[in-house]
Design a protein around this motif. Structure first.
Motif, PDB file in Angstrom:
ATOM      1  N   TYR A   6     -28.342  10.697  69.979  1.00  0.00           N
ATOM      2  CA  TYR A   6     -28.472  10.874  68.668  1.00  0.00           C
ATOM      3  C   TYR A   6     -29.324  10.465  67.806  1.00  0.00           C
ATOM      4  N   LEU A   7     -29.660  10.987  67.040  1.00  0.00           N
ATOM      5  CA  LEU A   7     -30.871  10.897  66.185  1.00  0.00           C
ATOM      6  C   LEU A   7     -30.989   9.659  65.173  1.00  0.00           C
ATOM      7  N   TRP A   8     -31.287   8.425  65.792  1.00  0.00           N
ATOM      8  CA  TRP A   8     -31.098   7.085  65.413  1.00  0.00           C
ATOM      9  C   TRP A   8     -32.241   6.742  64.421  1.00  0.00           C
ATOM     10  N   SER A   9     -33.266   7.650  64.396  1.00  0.00           N
ATOM     11  CA  SER A   9     -34.397   7.490  63.646  1.00  0.00           C
ATOM     12  C   SER A   9     -34.363   7.819  62.188  1.00  0.00           C
ATOM     13  N   HIS A  10     -33.479   8.620  61.903  1.00  0.00           N
ATOM     14  CA  HIS A  10     -33.044   8.722  60.270  1.00  0.00           C
ATOM     15  C   HIS A  10     -31.979   7.853  59.769  1.00  0.00           C
ATOM     16  N   ARG A  11     -32.392   7.687  58.558  1.00  0.00           N
ATOM     17  CA  ARG A  11     -31.460   6.411  57.726  1.00  0.00           C
ATOM     18  C   ARG A  11     -30.039   7.045  57.382  1.00  0.00           C
ATOM     19  N   ARG A  12     -29.200   7.069  58.445  1.00  0.00           N
ATOM     20  CA  ARG A  12     -27.942   7.677  57.903  1.00  0.00           C
ATOM     21  C   ARG A  12     -27.336   6.888  56.985  1.00  0.00           C
ATOM     22  N   TRP A  13     -27.525   5.452  56.958  1.00  0.00           N
ATOM     23  CA  TRP A  13     -26.754   4.669  55.837  1.00  0.00           C
ATOM     24  C   TRP A  13     -27.813   4.412  54.841  1.00  0.00           C
ATOM     25  N   ARG A  14     -28.624   5.147  54.568  1.00  0.00           N
ATOM     26  CA  ARG A  14     -29.814   4.840  53.371  1.00  0.00           C
ATOM     27  C   ARG A  14     -29.121   4.539  52.123  1.00  0.00           C
ATOM     28  N   HIS A  15     -28.046   5.566  51.926  1.00  0.00           N
ATOM     29  CA  HIS A  15     -27.241   5.442  50.553  1.00  0.00           C
ATOM     30  C   HIS A  15     -26.322   4.053  50.502  1.00  0.00           C
ATOM     31  N   GLN A  16     -26.245   3.540  49.593  1.00  0.00           N
ATOM     32  CA  GLN A  16     -25.013   2.593  49.374  1.00  0.00           C
ATOM     33  C   GLN A  16     -23.939   2.978  48.431  1.00  0.00           C
TER      34      GLN A  16
END
Length: 293
Positions: free
Chosen positions: A272-282
């Motif tokens: 899976y593409l773990w290098s993108h910030r999937r939890w960037r937004h809070q």
């Protein structure tokens, strides 16, 4: 300049993959050990997704992820010249359910995530279907490479359209028979206009368009999960979601998609593409109540 770059990359792509993977090995060493490519983001994501794993286990996933990432880039270049027999040999695809839906007159939304190798999957599925197979993509900033990758992705019949053009031409395109493929795990540009639900136990925003569009058109929905069998060999499996999206709410369909995505990632965590910030937004209270709580 386009023809110079394209010509060089095309000739490069003619090399056997066993040779091309030497370049991938070199890129892996540089990215992981010297550049530390997005290492902090990757490890933070893995800590959220797999708190039950040890630090050593997460580090192994991180290493294998980086190998998968560099392999995917090389395999994407190979798409410039890959023949149909080699493509078929490297992609173990489950077409039966989708072909059955097509034969019975359904239009279909395929929901997928950013798993490797989505590029080869796009070629394999575009080659198979007898009705238009539409893939929505994000334009690259470099116009030369954007044109090259557009050409590669379209080789076997996939109708590729940018996100910007899709917004304009969506009604026209979807008025006819179609299969629409969407990577629905992208971060929305506006987190206040999103479905918030738990992904691996932490709230994350999901784009609303795919589920809303499927409900509006009452399309069938199918989740396609990817798994790396070995280097250069991938398995693609179609999981039925619903034959009539209008019988569900967009929120229900998004939860269904989240569940299938999580399940597939757990089967092959490094793919899976773990290098993108999937939890960037809070999440904030003004965004509204999360849909799975």
């Amino acid at each position: 300049m386009y023809y110079v770059v394209y010509g060089f990359l095309y000739v490069f792509s003619l090399l056997p993959l066993r040779i091309l993977y030497l370049f991938s090995d070199l890129a892996y060493v540089i990215m992981y050990y010297f550049a530390g490519y997005r290492r902090q983001v990757i490890m933070q994501n893995l800590e959220i997704a797999f708190p039950d794993k040890t630090a050593a286990q997460r580090k192994r996933i991180s290493k294998q992820f980086t190998r998968n990432l560099t392999d995917t880039f090389i395999e994407t270049l190979k798409m410039l010249s890959i023949g149909p027999k080699e493509l078929q040999r490297r992609t173990n695809c489950d077409f039966d359910h989708i072909n059955d839906l097509v034969a019975r007159g359904f239009n279909i939304h395929i929901m997928a995530g950013h798993q490797f190798n989505w590029e080869l999957g796009n070629l394999a599925y575009g080659k198979e279907f007898k009705i238009p197979f539409i893939g929505v993509y994000t334009r690259l900033n470099n116009k030369i490479f954007d044109k090259i990758f557009y050409k590669a992705r379209s080789r076997y019949g996939t109708y590729m359209i940018s996100k910007e053009d899709f917004r304009v031409k969506k009604d026209e395109l979807l008025a006819n028979r179609h299969i629409l493929a969407l990577a629905a795990d992208q971060n929305p540009s506006n987190p206040s206009n999103a479905y918030w639900l738990n992904l691996f136990g932490k709230l994350a925003p999901f784009i609303t368009g795919p589920a809303r569009g499927a409900v509006k058109s009452d399309n069938a929905m199918v989740f396609v999960g990817f798994r790396k069998i070995k280097r250069g060999m991938y398995q693609f499996r179609a999981v039925p979601m619903t034959e009539h999206a209008a019988q569900h709410s967009p929120e229900e369909l998004t939860i269904m998609y989240r569940n299938l995505l999580e399940e597939t990632i757990r089967l092959d965590p490094a793919n899976y593409l773990w290098s993108h910030r999937r939890w960037r937004h809070q999440w904030k209270p003004e965004y509204g109540q999360p849909i799975d709580q």
